[in-house]
Design a protein around this motif. Structure first.
Motif, PDB file in Angstrom:
ATOM      1  N   HIS A 118      -5.377  30.273 -17.975  1.00  0.00           N
ATOM      2  CA  HIS A 118      -4.762  30.738 -18.925  1.00  0.00           C
ATOM      3  C   HIS A 118      -4.322  29.662 -20.055  1.00  0.00           C
ATOM      4  O   HIS A 118      -3.937  28.611 -19.431  1.00  0.00           O
ATOM      5  N   TYR A 119      -3.852  29.939 -21.140  1.00  0.00           N
ATOM      6  CA  TYR A 119      -3.250  29.053 -22.111  1.00  0.00           C
ATOM      7  C   TYR A 119      -1.630  29.145 -21.672  1.00  0.00           C
ATOM      8  O   TYR A 119      -1.236  29.917 -20.990  1.00  0.00           O
ATOM      9  N   VAL A 120      -0.955  28.103 -21.925  1.00  0.00           N
ATOM     10  CA  VAL A 120       0.286  27.899 -21.360  1.00  0.00           C
ATOM     11  C   VAL A 120       1.351  28.514 -22.580  1.00  0.00           C
ATOM     12  O   VAL A 120       2.328  28.717 -22.076  1.00  0.00           O
ATOM     13  N   ASP A 121       0.950  28.817 -23.717  1.00  0.00           N
ATOM     14  CA  ASP A 121       1.810  29.202 -24.862  1.00  0.00           C
ATOM     15  C   ASP A 121       1.556  30.545 -25.271  1.00  0.00           C
ATOM     16  O   ASP A 121       0.459  30.960 -25.174  1.00  0.00           O
ATOM     17  N   ASN A 122       2.416  31.307 -25.916  1.00  0.00           N
ATOM     18  CA  ASN A 122       1.992  32.505 -26.881  1.00  0.00           C
ATOM     19  C   ASN A 122       2.460  31.849 -28.363  1.00  0.00           C
ATOM     20  O   ASN A 122       3.396  31.427 -28.265  1.00  0.00           O
ATOM     21  N   ILE A 123       1.534  32.371 -29.212  1.00  0.00           N
ATOM     22  CA  ILE A 123       1.789  32.134 -30.530  1.00  0.00           C
ATOM     23  C   ILE A 123       2.349  33.616 -31.040  1.00  0.00           C
ATOM     24  O   ILE A 123       1.925  34.574 -30.752  1.00  0.00           O
ATOM     25  N   VAL A 124       3.381  33.591 -31.777  1.00  0.00           N
ATOM     26  CA  VAL A 124       3.898  34.901 -32.289  1.00  0.00           C
ATOM     27  C   VAL A 124       4.431  34.880 -33.646  1.00  0.00           C
ATOM     28  O   VAL A 124       4.820  33.798 -34.220  1.00  0.00           O
ATOM     29  N   VAL A 125       3.486  35.673 -34.543  1.00  0.00           N
ATOM     30  CA  VAL A 125       3.869  35.850 -35.992  1.00  0.00           C
ATOM     31  C   VAL A 125       5.122  36.700 -36.230  1.00  0.00           C
ATOM     32  O   VAL A 125       4.762  37.991 -35.689  1.00  0.00           O
ATOM     33  N   PHE A 126       5.923  36.532 -36.788  1.00  0.00           N
ATOM     34  CA  PHE A 126       6.872  37.580 -37.202  1.00  0.00           C
ATOM     35  C   PHE A 126       6.886  38.052 -38.685  1.00  0.00           C
ATOM     36  O   PHE A 126       6.767  36.933 -39.534  1.00  0.00           O
ATOM     37  N   GLY A 127       6.763  39.077 -39.023  1.00  0.00           N
ATOM     38  CA  GLY A 127       7.025  39.674 -40.648  1.00  0.00           C
ATOM     39  C   GLY A 127       7.560  40.850 -40.533  1.00  0.00           C
ATOM     40  O   GLY A 127       8.153  41.509 -39.707  1.00  0.00           O
ATOM     41  N   HIS A 128       7.777  41.241 -41.754  1.00  0.00           N
ATOM     42  CA  HIS A 128       8.658  42.465 -41.988  1.00  0.00           C
ATOM     43  C   HIS A 128       8.069  43.369 -42.981  1.00  0.00           C
ATOM     44  O   HIS A 128       7.342  42.813 -43.887  1.00  0.00           O
ATOM     45  N   LEU A 129       8.408  44.597 -43.070  1.00  0.00           N
ATOM     46  CA  LEU A 129       7.735  45.714 -43.932  1.00  0.00           C
ATOM     47  C   LEU A 129       8.202  45.480 -45.414  1.00  0.00           C
ATOM     48  O   LEU A 129       9.376  45.129 -45.629  1.00  0.00           O
ATOM     49  N   THR A 130       7.157  45.150 -46.200  1.00  0.00           N
ATOM     50  CA  THR A 130       7.878  45.040 -47.592  1.00  0.00           C
ATOM     51  C   THR A 130       7.264  46.252 -48.617  1.00  0.00           C
ATOM     52  O   THR A 130       7.891  46.321 -49.670  1.00  0.00           O
ATOM     53  N   ALA A 131       6.277  47.097 -48.044  1.00  0.00           N
ATOM     54  CA  ALA A 131       5.892  48.089 -48.862  1.00  0.00           C
ATOM     55  C   ALA A 131       5.342  49.118 -47.964  1.00  0.00           C
ATOM     56  O   ALA A 131       4.715  48.911 -46.912  1.00  0.00           O
TER      57      ALA A 131
END
Lengths: 232, 254
Positions: A219-232
């Protein structure tokens, strides 16, 4: 008499052997350094302890005079929020991703969100909000499979301002704008920040793996997380 | 002597009991989310999400819903019952067989009221029908946010372990645009049953634990291979030695 002809048979063999050994050595060194580059990684690893909600900070301004007429109870404004509808497609132009398949991911008895079975398919967290609804909707996908790149291989390239769109079963499209990209050790995964009641708007989380690949655990040791918000 | 023994016994008992109480009061931190969906048979075309975070015995609730009867008070609660099924009701819960579900008919599924999601004031079950303090859903939409809701430890535990449900009430069965009709609520005879019938329901489920195993290493960064590095170095050293030896022998022969 040339130098070569001055070498008798035994010494010629020795010279050829030296040349052969040198060639092998160079080849081995080239191979040693020629590693594949691996998936793109966000710049800084963020530890859970330092993690802050990637939302617009509300800075208290200077005291304002009260309006003459007492206002009604302050209305809660979540910004754009859509009705519930199952997500059926995902498009992220910045990394050339466009898929019309999203599989449901259901948390198991162990409490863990499973990854999609297929490395080339992303999935959505069915117990969370659907993309477009209030709260953090979660879509997860593999960075790679046993034999090559997965659907979220390039996820770590995303930066604030990139656009993520989710098509829903009712035909509507939820358009999100990326706020931040974080990399977290799985051992210190910021569960509340990713899945929890930490948003007062419709948001999205895109999750894949990152950091070093541990060949012992697979397994990879990290998680990448992309955070976004609804704009339309 | 006897009285001293008694004091020691009491102290010991208190020491055993206190940590248990303190432990259960702080063992329930969790993030939960409910997908609010139309209650069976009641025909509301709405949806929403409710998020409840639990810190000890303190709740923070954030909730949005749409598709409700506009400009009418919608009572909203967290329900739980130790004897309930801890789920949202189904058509099979229509005990009266009249084709709609009332709040008491849903109780075997979601239990009784444990928290009233009022906009102000008391949040206990006592405020379950405090219609003047619930959201009136302008445009059919509810936007609700409230923190610092104190609950009993067993309620916090029930929510954290995925056994509680959020229910929003108020159904316009006859599409009249208001709560009316001849059938009065079993909960409050002064209100039409439309005002208290369950509209949307969702079980509060705990957030996943930790991250996601989203990689198999097939495209992982390989980096430098230490074994090959050492082999290459050793081969080069051997080549240099062999070459030098061959050269010296050649020179010596001249």
């Amino acid at each position: 008499m040339s130098t070569t002809s001055r070498l008798d048979g035994r010494h010629r063999v020795l010279a050829v052997a030296a040349l052969g050994l040198a060639l092998l050595g160079v080849v081995a060194l080239v191979l040693a350094f020629r590693g594949q580059p691996g998936p793109p990684q966000p710049d800084a690893a963020v530890t859970a302890g330092e993690a802050v909600a990637p939302q617009d900070a509300t800075v208290p301004g200077p005291a304002q005079p009260q309006p003459a007429v007492p206002a009604a109870e302050p209305a809660v404004d979540f910004g754009p929020v859509m009705a519930g509808s199952t997500p059926v497609g995902l498009e992220i132009p910045a990394i050339g991703l466009d898929t019309d398949v999203l599989v449901p991911l259901t948390v198991g008895a162990d409490g863990v969100l499973p990854a999609p079975v297929d490395y080339a398919t992303a999935g959505w967290h069915t117990r969370g909000p659907m993309p477009g609804q209030l709260g953090p909707a979660v879509i997860a996908g593999h960075v790679d499979g046993p034999d090559g790149e997965g659907i979220f291989y390039r996820l770590g390239e995303l930066v604030a301002g990139d656009v993520v769109t989710v098509t829903r079963e009712d035909g509507t499209v939820a358009t999100f704008t990326v706020d931040s990209v974080g990399r977290y050790p799985k051992a210190e995964f910021p569960t509340s920040l990713v899945y929890g009641n930490t948003t007062s708007r419709a948001e999205i989380r895109l999750i894949t793996c990152g950091g070093a690949f541990d060949r012992t655990t697979g397994h990879y040791v990290d998680n990448i997380v992309v955070f976004g918000h609804l704009t339309a | 002597m006897r009285s001293r023994l008694k004091i020691v016994t009491i102290a010991f008992g208190a020491a055993v009991v206190l940590p248990l109480g303190a432990g259960s009061a702080f063992a329930a931190d969790a993030d939960t989310t409910a997908q609010l969906a139309p209650v069976a048979l009641n025909g509301v075309e709405g949806s929403g999400t409710a998020m409840v975070s639990v810190e000890g015995t303190m709740l923070t609730v954030t909730m949005a819903a749409s598709g409700l009867l506009p400009d009418a008070p919608h009572a909203a609660h967290i329900h739980f019952g130790a004897e309930a099924r801890n789920e949202c009701p189904t058509a099979a819960d229509d005990a009266s067989g009249d084709g709609t579900l009332t709040t008491p008919e849903g109780a075997p599924a979601y239990g009784g009221i444990v928290v009233s999601l009022t906009k102000s004031g008391d949040t206990s079950p006592d405020s379950g029908l405090a219609v003047d303090r619930f959201d009136t859903a302008p445009g059919g939409e509810i936007s609700y946010e409230r923190g610092s809701i104190e609950v009993a430890p067993e309620i916090a535990d029930a929510i954290a372990s995925g056994k509680a449900a959020v229910v929003i009430h108020g159904v316009d069965h006859n599409d009249s645009g208001a709560y009316d009709g001849d059938v009065m609520s079993e909960l409050d005879p002064a209100l039409p049953t439309e005002a208290t019938d369950p509209a949307l329901c969702g079980v509060l489920m705990a957030a996943p634990a930790g991250g996601v195993a989203t990689g198999a290493g097939g495209a992982a960064s390989a980096g430098t291979d230490q074994g090959l590095l050492m082999a290459g170095g050793a081969l080069l050293v051997a080549a240099a030695g062999a070459g030098a030896f061959a050269a010296r022998r050649a020179t010596a022969k001249v």
